[in-house]
Design a protein around this motif. Sequence first.
Motif, mmCIF file in Angstrom:
data_model
loop_
_atom_site.group_PDB
_atom_site.id
_atom_site.type_symbol
_atom_site.label_atom_id
_atom_site.label_comp_id
_atom_site.label_asym_id
_atom_site.label_seq_id
_atom_site.Cartn_x
_atom_site.Cartn_y
_atom_site.Cartn_z
ATOM 1 N N SER A 1 0.855 -1.189 0.000
ATOM 2 C CA SER A 1 0.000 0.000 0.000
ATOM 3 C C SER A 1 0.888 1.235 0.000
ATOM 4 C CB SER A 1 -0.916 -0.004 1.229
ATOM 5 O OG SER A 1 -0.145 0.036 2.424
ATOM 6 N N PRO A 2 0.386 2.376 -0.478
ATOM 7 C CA PRO A 2 1.234 3.578 -0.555
ATOM 8 C C PRO A 2 1.788 4.040 0.787
ATOM 9 C CG PRO A 2 -0.681 3.823 -1.968
ATOM 10 C CD PRO A 2 -0.908 2.572 -1.166
ATOM 11 N N ASP A 3 1.090 3.752 1.900
ATOM 12 C CA ASP A 3 1.612 4.159 3.204
ATOM 13 C C ASP A 3 2.568 3.128 3.793
ATOM 14 O OD1 ASP A 3 -0.046 2.108 4.059
ATOM 15 O OD2 ASP A 3 -1.416 3.403 5.189
ATOM 16 N N GLY A 4 2.732 1.985 3.118
ATOM 17 C CA GLY A 4 3.671 0.972 3.563
ATOM 18 C C GLY A 4 3.210 0.135 4.733
ATOM 19 N N ARG A 5 1.986 0.308 5.182
ATOM 20 C CA ARG A 5 1.505 -0.421 6.353
ATOM 21 C C ARG A 5 0.838 -1.746 6.001
ATOM 22 N NH1 ARG A 5 1.245 2.579 10.971
ATOM 23 N NH2 ARG A 5 -0.460 1.291 11.773
ATOM 24 N N SER A 6 0.442 -1.897 4.757
ATOM 25 C CA SER A 6 -0.236 -3.116 4.324
ATOM 26 C C SER A 6 0.450 -3.695 3.099
ATOM 27 C CB SER A 6 -1.710 -2.834 3.995
ATOM 28 O OG SER A 6 -2.423 -2.407 5.128
ATOM 29 N N LEU A 7 0.287 -4.994 2.946
ATOM 30 C CA LEU A 7 0.782 -5.699 1.771
ATOM 31 C C LEU A 7 -0.341 -6.588 1.259
ATOM 32 C CD1 LEU A 7 3.459 -6.387 0.083
ATOM 33 C CD2 LEU A 7 3.540 -8.455 1.513
ATOM 34 N N LEU B 1 -1.653 -7.554 -8.935
ATOM 35 C CA LEU B 1 -2.349 -6.665 -8.014
ATOM 36 C C LEU B 1 -1.711 -5.285 -8.086
ATOM 37 C CD1 LEU B 1 -2.477 -8.976 -4.843
ATOM 38 C CD2 LEU B 1 -4.449 -8.370 -6.258
ATOM 39 N N ALA B 2 -2.509 -4.236 -7.864
ATOM 40 C CA ALA B 2 -1.971 -2.869 -7.845
ATOM 41 C C ALA B 2 -2.847 -1.996 -6.969
ATOM 42 C CB ALA B 2 -1.912 -2.289 -9.257
ATOM 43 N N PHE B 3 -2.222 -1.227 -6.085
ATOM 44 C CA PHE B 3 -2.938 -0.229 -5.285
ATOM 45 C C PHE B 3 -3.028 1.078 -6.059
ATOM 46 C CE2 PHE B 3 -1.904 -2.864 -1.577
ATOM 47 C CZ PHE B 3 -3.035 -2.694 -0.783
ATOM 48 N N ARG B 4 -4.154 1.749 -5.938
ATOM 49 C CA ARG B 4 -4.234 3.108 -6.455
ATOM 50 C C ARG B 4 -3.354 3.991 -5.581
ATOM 51 N NH1 ARG B 4 -10.125 5.789 -7.243
ATOM 52 N NH2 ARG B 4 -9.919 6.096 -4.986
ATOM 53 N N PRO B 5 -2.742 5.030 -6.131
ATOM 54 C CA PRO B 5 -1.793 5.835 -5.355
ATOM 55 C C PRO B 5 -2.338 6.417 -4.062
ATOM 56 C CG PRO B 5 -1.506 6.297 -7.676
ATOM 57 C CD PRO B 5 -2.709 5.398 -7.573
ATOM 58 N N ASP B 6 -3.663 6.617 -3.961
ATOM 59 C CA ASP B 6 -4.209 7.116 -2.695
ATOM 60 C C ASP B 6 -4.450 6.006 -1.685
ATOM 61 O OD1 ASP B 6 -6.465 5.831 -3.659
ATOM 62 O OD2 ASP B 6 -7.703 7.630 -3.821
#
Length: 371
Positions: free
Chosen positions: A305-311, A347-352
């Motif tokens: 995740s963009p905040d680095g707290r989740s994978l 898989l891909a997270f949106r930047p927000d």
Amino acid sequence: MASAGRPPQPPPRGPAADLTGHRRAVNTVAFSPDGRLLASGGNDRTVILRDVTDPAHPTTVAGLTGHRGAVNAVAFRPDGRLLASGAGDWTVVLWDVTDPARPARWAPLVHRRPGLLLRDGWRQGGVHAVGFSPDGRWLACGVDRTVVLWDVGDPARPVRCAVVTHNRRLWRSGPVEAVMFGPDGRLLATGSSGDRNTGVLWDVGDPARPVRIAVVRPQARDWAKALTSGGGPAVHSVAFSPDGRSLATGSGDLGVVSGTYGSWRHGAVMLWDLGDPAHPVRTGSGTVPLPRGGDTAQVYAVAFSPDGRSLASGCENATVTLWDVTDPAHLAATATLVGLRGAVRDLAFRPDGRLLAGCGAGGTVRLWDTS
């Protein structure tokens, strides 16, 4: 030391949207840097651009055609003006998507076909992975058993800068299935399905002369038996944390079934501390259990995740798991995302960080609300 643990049964979440349009399996997804566009590519040899500003009502913006093989990888340049697509025809196409409704195609980056290709699963040769450097000048491509670096500062005149063999022993190597630059642009992580050196860290401070600095091998319960019965566990996917301090790998936790000639695989997610990139240290791991005897669940996709707290991890058995990685030594599964059919391929997270896209063998793209 690493700590392995099987996730409990967290509550499942259904998809926020189900995107159709591809006629066959979907292999790859990527969000544009501003989060407005989602690109997907599949075995139907097409790339579809969608506007996902409103995830509940996505709209198709354009369909990109021209590849003569399955599209295995897509990536946006960090400025969002360029999209790269890599395919089984051994080419990478650069698309100018400044106006997404009217994408313009540059000349393709052509790679040499090998004289001998040992095929592996659904990875049937060609370009398997692409990734831009943080400054957007360099493009790394996983091409069969090699990593190729291109200077794409001028998309009209791309220059091939380096070609390196992922595994020094070619006969023991498999396709390079994952490439990703670190946030500072000096590190490149790659993954393959070879018996040895399945994950490699490269120093690309001089892109014309990549230097192999470290190897990361996934967990195997019995390496000696694994290599004789089923081969070493592959690194199918890699992801740097946003701060560049950790590397995640997706693979199989391989063990040999007593009394049989085969092997079984749990899905495995592993975190590596890159405090010293030349000596990565495995800090933690998590496994996805097999739902039924005889199944396999190798992890084909990982994304921070963009905040680095989740994978997020995606498995061969259609499982998408969200992990809390705030304590790298103790990964904790927080959610199971449902909706995809067949193996999860990307898989891909949106930047927000509020949306996760996934795709797979079932032929659809799914969006999940992760806010």
